[in-house]
Design an enzyme around this catalytic site. Structure first.
Site, PDB file in Angstrom:
ATOM      1  CG  ASP A  37      12.638 -24.275  17.732  1.00  0.00           C
ATOM      2  OD1 ASP A  37      13.553 -23.463  17.994  1.00  0.00           O
ATOM      3  OD2 ASP A  37      11.705 -24.513  18.512  1.00  0.00           O
ATOM      4  CG  ASP A  49      15.516 -19.182  22.279  1.00  0.00           C
ATOM      5  OD1 ASP A  49      15.316 -18.048  22.728  1.00  0.00           O
ATOM      6  OD2 ASP A  49      15.233 -20.207  22.905  1.00  0.00           O
TER       7      ASP A  49
HETATM    8  N1  GLY Z   1      15.264 -22.699  22.149  1.00  0.00           N
HETATM    9  C1  GLY Z   1      14.702 -23.130  23.358  1.00  0.00           C
HETATM   10  C2  GLY Z   1      15.619 -23.125  24.511  1.00  0.00           C
HETATM   11  O1  GLY Z   1      16.705 -22.599  24.491  1.00  0.00           O
HETATM   12  O2  GLY Z   1      15.236 -23.701  25.520  1.00  0.00           O
END
Ligand code: GLY
Length: 404
Positions: free
Chosen positions: A130, A191
Site C-alpha cells: 500500500d 489492488d
Molecule cells: N486495497 C484495499 C481495498 O480495496 O479495500
C-alpha cells in the site's frame, strides 16, 4: 449545493422526475453533467470538512486523516496517518484535486500539510504494497500540481522501497508480508496493480530502469494467473515463494474464492489501463477491454455494482460506490486508447456511472463526504454501506478527467 438543485442540474429527470439515468439509451439522452456545479459542490464539502477537522483551538492534527462516515453521521471519522492505514493518502489527494479544480490557496496549504505527514511512512522500511497508494495519491497528486523537487525525491525513495517487495522467482510484488503464513505463500492482491504506477513513474523520472521491468513483470504474471477465462479476477493469488509456482486464487474481501469482488475487478480495469498507458503494448489493451467488458456485463441498471457480483443475496446487500468511482475514472482514460465504437461505448458508460453517482440515490446531501454507499471489507463486517474517502478520491479524479 442544494440536493434538489444538484439533482436537477445533473441528472436526466426524464418525464416523471425520477432521478437516475440508468440504461445506456437513457444515458445517451441525458443532458450533459454540469461539471462546474459538481466542482462547486465538492469544493463546499471540502471546505466544510476542513472546518469540521479543526479542534477547539482552530488547529488541525495532520497525523490523523479522514477515512469514513458511518450511515447517519455527517462528519469524518479519522484514522492515524501511518503505514498500517492504507487510506492515509486519499484525503491529501482529494485536497490536491480540489485545488486543481478551484485554485483555492487555503486548500493548497492544507494539501501540503497533509501530504507531508506521509513522509514518515516513506522514511521507514516498507510495511506492505500500500506504500504505492499512500504516496501516489498524496505526493503524486501534489507533484502534478507543484512540480516540487522535494516531492519528487520522496516519490523516488518510495518507489525503491516498494520494489523491495518484488520476488523475482514469482515475478510479482508481495502484497502483505504479514499474511504469508495465513495464505500459505507469496500473496499478491489485485489492488497491487495500482501501485505499479509509482514504479513506472520513477523509471521515467530519474529512478532505476529496473523499476519499469518489475512493473511489467508484475503485470504479466498477474495477467497469466490472476484471472479466470471469462475475464473476472480473483482477489488474491498465492504463489510458492521459492519456485514461483502459482498455487491458488482466492479471496480476502470478496464473497468467495470463486466470486468476483467488485472493487477487485475495478482495480484490474484501472490497473491495466494504466499499464497500457505506460507501455503502449497492445496485449494490455485487448486484455483490459476483456476485463472491462466482463465488469460492465454484470452491472445492475443504475451502473453501481453490488459489493460482490456473486453475492446470492443481491439485491438485498450493500453496493460499492467506490468500485463505480474507480471504474468511471478508468473508463475516461481507456476511451482515449480504443477505436471509435468502443470509445463511445466506454464514454457513455462512464457518464452513466457519474450521472448515477450524482443522483439522490448516491450523492450525500447532508454530510462532508461527496458520496454514500461504499463497502470496505464486508467479510470482516467493516465499513458496510459507508461513505469512504477513496470513493470521493476516484470520483474527483473521474470528474477532472471528464472536464479535460
Ligand atoms: N486495497 C484495499 C481495498 O480495496 O479495500
Amino acid at each position: 449545493m442544494n440536493k434538489t438543485i444538484l439533482s436537477l442540474s445533473l441528472i436526466s429527470i426524464a418525464a416523471a422526475g425520477a432521478v437516475v439515468a440508468c440504461t445506456k439509451a437513457q444515458a445517451e439522452e441525458a443532458p450533459a453533467i454540469d461539471i462546474d456545479r459538481v466542482f462547486a459542490d465538492c469544493h463546499n464539502k471540502v471546505s466544510n470538512s476542513l472546518e469540521s477537522l479543526k479542534d477547539s483551538a482552530g488547529a488541525i492534527n495532520y497525523m490523523i486523516a479522514p477515512r469514513n462516515i458511518a450511515p447517519g453521521q455527517t462528519t469524518w471519522h479519522q484514522r492515524p496517518v501511518c503505514a498500517e492505514e492504507w487510506c492515509s493518502g486519499f484525503w491529501p489527494g482529494v485536497l490536491w484535486m480540489d485545488y486543481a479544480a478551484n485554485g483555492d490557496k487555503k486548500v493548497e496549504r492544507e494539501a501540503r500539510a497533509y501530504t507531508e505527514s506521509i513522509k514518515t511512512i516513506v522514511d521507514a522500511p516498507v510495511f506492505d504494497h500500500d506504500l504505492g497508494f499512500l504516496v501516489l495519491c498524496s505526493y503524486g497528486k501534489g507533484y502534478e500540481c507543484t512540480q516540487d523537487p522535494e516531492y519528487k525525491k520522496v516519490m523516488l525513495n518510495a518507489a525503491d522501497s516498494l520494489a523491495t517487495l518484488f520476488n523475482p522467482q514469482v515475478g510479482t510484488l508481495l502484497s502483505w508480508p504479514r499474511n504469508v503464513e495465513m495464505f500459505g505463500g507469496h500473496n499478491t492482491i489485485m489492488d497491487n496493480m495500482i501501485n505499479l504506477e509509482l514504479l513506472f513513474w520513477a523509471a521515467k523520472n530519474g529512478g532505476d530502469q529496473k523499476l519499469y521491468d518489475i512493473a511489467v513483470s508484475h503485470a504479466d504474471t498477474t495477467m497469466t494467473y490472476h484471472f479466470r477465462p471469462d475475464g473476472t479476477c480473483y482477489h488474491v493469488a498465492v504463489y510458492d515463494p521459492e519456485s514461483g509456482a502459482f498455487k491458488r486464487g482466492c479471496t480476502h474481501q470478496g464473497y468467495s474464492d470463486s466470486s468476483t469482488w467488485a472493487r477487485g475487478q475495478a482495480w484490474a480495469i484501472y490497473g491495466y489501463t494504466m499499464v497500457y498507458r505506460e507501455t503502449k503494448d497492445p496485449k494490455y489493451l485487448s486484455f483490459v477491454k476483456k476485463v472491462t467488458d466482463a465488469y460492465l456485463s454484470m452491472l445492475p441498471d443504475d451502473k453501481i455494482p453490488y459489493w460482490d457480483f456473486n453475492d446470492p443475496t443481491i439485491p438485498h446487500c450493500s453496493k460499492d460506490v467506490s468500485a463505480a468511482c474507480v471504474v468511471a475514472s478508468a473508463l475516461l482514460e481507456l476511451k482515449d486508447y480504443v477505436g471509435e465504437t468502443d470509445s463511445e461505448r466506454y464514454d457513455s458508460e462512464a457518464k452513466a456511472m457519474l450521472t448515477s453517482l450524482t443522483s439522490d440515490d448516491y450523492w450525500s446531501a447532508d454530510s462532508d463526504s461527496f458520496l454514500l454507499h461504499s463497502t470496505g471489507h464486508r467479510p470482516a463486517g467493516s465499513e458496510i454501506d459507508y461513505s469512504i474517502v477513496y470513493a470521493d478520491y476516484y470520483f474527483y479524479e473521474a470528474m477532472l478527467r471528464l472536464k479535460k
